[in-house]
Design a protein around this motif. Structure first.
Motif, PDB file in Angstrom:
ATOM      1  N   VAL A  69       0.845  -1.201   0.000  1.00  0.00           N
ATOM      2  CA  VAL A  69       0.000   0.000   0.000  1.00  0.00           C
ATOM      3  C   VAL A  69       0.875   1.243   0.000  1.00  0.00           C
ATOM      4  CG1 VAL A  69      -1.841   1.232   1.197  1.00  0.00           C
ATOM      5  CG2 VAL A  69      -1.730  -1.279   1.324  1.00  0.00           C
ATOM      6  N   LEU A  70       0.651   2.100  -0.991  1.00  0.00           N
ATOM      7  CA  LEU A  70       1.362   3.366  -1.090  1.00  0.00           C
ATOM      8  C   LEU A  70       0.692   4.375  -0.162  1.00  0.00           C
ATOM      9  CD1 LEU A  70       3.387   5.286  -2.462  1.00  0.00           C
ATOM     10  CD2 LEU A  70       1.689   5.609  -4.276  1.00  0.00           C
ATOM     11  N   VAL A  71       1.459   4.924   0.779  1.00  0.00           N
ATOM     12  CA  VAL A  71       0.981   5.973   1.683  1.00  0.00           C
ATOM     13  C   VAL A  71       1.983   7.109   1.559  1.00  0.00           C
ATOM     14  CG1 VAL A  71       0.389   6.585   4.060  1.00  0.00           C
ATOM     15  CG2 VAL A  71       0.032   4.239   3.263  1.00  0.00           C
ATOM     16  N   ASP A  72       1.592   8.154   0.844  1.00  0.00           N
ATOM     17  CA  ASP A  72       2.508   9.249   0.568  1.00  0.00           C
ATOM     18  C   ASP A  72       1.766  10.588   0.650  1.00  0.00           C
ATOM     19  OD1 ASP A  72       5.424   9.578  -0.696  1.00  0.00           O
ATOM     20  OD2 ASP A  72       4.101  11.096  -1.569  1.00  0.00           O
ATOM     21  N   LEU A 120      -3.354   4.530  -0.373  1.00  0.00           N
ATOM     22  CA  LEU A 120      -4.178   5.094   0.691  1.00  0.00           C
ATOM     23  C   LEU A 120      -4.033   6.606   0.633  1.00  0.00           C
ATOM     24  CD1 LEU A 120      -5.982   4.353   3.152  1.00  0.00           C
ATOM     25  CD2 LEU A 120      -3.930   4.566   4.558  1.00  0.00           C
ATOM     26  N   GLY A 121      -5.121   7.285   0.330  1.00  0.00           N
ATOM     27  CA  GLY A 121      -5.134   8.740   0.287  1.00  0.00           C
ATOM     28  C   GLY A 121      -5.895   9.273   1.481  1.00  0.00           C
ATOM     29  N   ALA A 122      -5.637  10.520   1.824  1.00  0.00           N
ATOM     30  CA  ALA A 122      -6.322  11.120   2.973  1.00  0.00           C
ATOM     31  C   ALA A 122      -6.671  12.568   2.701  1.00  0.00           C
ATOM     32  CB  ALA A 122      -5.434  11.033   4.211  1.00  0.00           C
ATOM     33  N   ARG A 123      -7.726  12.991   3.342  1.00  0.00           N
ATOM     34  CA  ARG A 123      -8.130  14.395   3.329  1.00  0.00           C
ATOM     35  C   ARG A 123      -8.384  14.773   4.783  1.00  0.00           C
ATOM     36  NH1 ARG A 123     -12.915  14.412   0.162  1.00  0.00           N
ATOM     37  NH2 ARG A 123     -14.142  14.624   2.032  1.00  0.00           N
ATOM     38  N   LEU A 144     -10.213   8.819   4.838  1.00  0.00           N
ATOM     39  CA  LEU A 144      -9.264   7.948   4.138  1.00  0.00           C
ATOM     40  C   LEU A 144      -9.967   7.179   3.032  1.00  0.00           C
ATOM     41  CD1 LEU A 144      -7.724   6.653   7.428  1.00  0.00           C
ATOM     42  CD2 LEU A 144      -6.526   8.077   5.783  1.00  0.00           C
ATOM     43  N   GLN A 145      -9.213   6.907   1.974  1.00  0.00           N
ATOM     44  CA  GLN A 145      -9.744   6.142   0.854  1.00  0.00           C
ATOM     45  C   GLN A 145      -8.617   5.281   0.285  1.00  0.00           C
ATOM     46  OE1 GLN A 145     -10.934   8.462  -2.569  1.00  0.00           O
ATOM     47  NE2 GLN A 145     -12.564   7.002  -3.024  1.00  0.00           N
ATOM     48  N   MET A 146      -8.886   3.980   0.148  1.00  0.00           N
ATOM     49  CA  MET A 146      -7.900   3.082  -0.446  1.00  0.00           C
ATOM     50  C   MET A 146      -8.383   2.679  -1.837  1.00  0.00           C
ATOM     51  SD  MET A 146      -5.795  -0.150   1.071  1.00  0.00           S
ATOM     52  CE  MET A 146      -7.180  -0.933   1.788  1.00  0.00           C
ATOM     53  N   VAL A 147      -7.474   2.839  -2.801  1.00  0.00           N
ATOM     54  CA  VAL A 147      -7.800   2.604  -4.205  1.00  0.00           C
ATOM     55  C   VAL A 147      -6.918   1.486  -4.750  1.00  0.00           C
ATOM     56  CG1 VAL A 147      -7.763   3.671  -6.508  1.00  0.00           C
ATOM     57  CG2 VAL A 147      -8.489   5.008  -4.527  1.00  0.00           C
ATOM     58  N   TRP A 156     -11.897   0.613  -0.175  1.00  0.00           N
ATOM     59  CA  TRP A 156     -12.185   0.847   1.246  1.00  0.00           C
ATOM     60  C   TRP A 156     -12.176   2.346   1.499  1.00  0.00           C
ATOM     61  CZ3 TRP A 156      -9.795   3.495   5.110  1.00  0.00           C
ATOM     62  CH2 TRP A 156     -10.265   3.279   6.405  1.00  0.00           C
ATOM     63  N   SER A 157     -13.007   2.792   2.418  1.00  0.00           N
ATOM     64  CA  SER A 157     -12.960   4.185   2.861  1.00  0.00           C
ATOM     65  C   SER A 157     -13.435   4.252   4.305  1.00  0.00           C
ATOM     66  CB  SER A 157     -13.797   5.089   1.959  1.00  0.00           C
ATOM     67  OG  SER A 157     -15.137   4.667   1.954  1.00  0.00           O
TER      68      SER A 157
END
Length: 173
Positions: A69-72, A120-123, A144-147, A156-157
């Motif tokens: 999972v990329l978390v950046d 995994l992106g976040a706002r 959070l949102q996983m694509v 997933w969110s």
């Protein structure tokens, strides 16, 4: 004419009074199992809850192999008034998630040559409410949102909220 003006002023006064007397309370979901007011502990507790949620999702359970999972910070955004360094937040989340996932998932940064299966992106956003003691309490929300990077599908969110101690700076430096 004077009657209409008077009615308008009275209506406006009534509406303002109704708004001013409404009670404000923190969101019900705030700090469920998350320590209150210590950003470092809040983030660690959030990740401790997040890792099992991610690994128990149907998509991850059916994944062949260990998902990477990329978390950046590049995929994090801040939409609140509170200054949040997205790169530091992403790095801290990546470290905490790797600790708590116990090898069921691998969390990586955006490093050249690294291949990821998911992102995994976040706002983040923040808001303040007056507390019972007259102090203003600030809250932080993390969405959070996983694509799936192969299909572009959101697999997933979730969202988390916690209160911040005004004396602490939330991952802002």
């Amino acid at each position: 004419m004077q009657t209409r003006t008077l009615m308008g002023v009275l209506t406006l006064a009534f509406l303002l009074a109704a708004c001013a007397t409404g009670s404000h309370s923190p969101p019900a979901a705030v700090n469920q199992g998350i320590p209150r007011g210590n950003p470092g502990q809040d983030l660690a507790a959030m990740c401790k809850r997040l890792a099992p949620e991610l690994s128990d999702s149907g998509f991850i359970k059916n994944f062949k192999g260990t998902p990477r999972v990329l978390v950046d910070g590049e995929f994090f955004s801040n939409e609140g008034a509170l200054a949040v360094n997205q790169s530091v937040l992403a790095t801290r989340m990546r470290v905490e998630l790797n600790k708590t996932s116990r090898g069921r998932m691998l969390f990586t940064g955006n490093i050249p040559g690294t291949v990821a299966d998911l992102r995994l992106g976040a706002r983040t956003s923040s808001f303040s409410l007056p507390g019972g003691d007259g102090q203003v309490q600030t809250f932080m929300r993390v969405f959070l949102q996983m694509v799936d990077l192969e299909t572009g599908v959101n697999v997933w969110s979730g969202s988390y909220e916690f209160a911040l101690n005004p004396a602490d700076g939330m991952i802002s430096r």
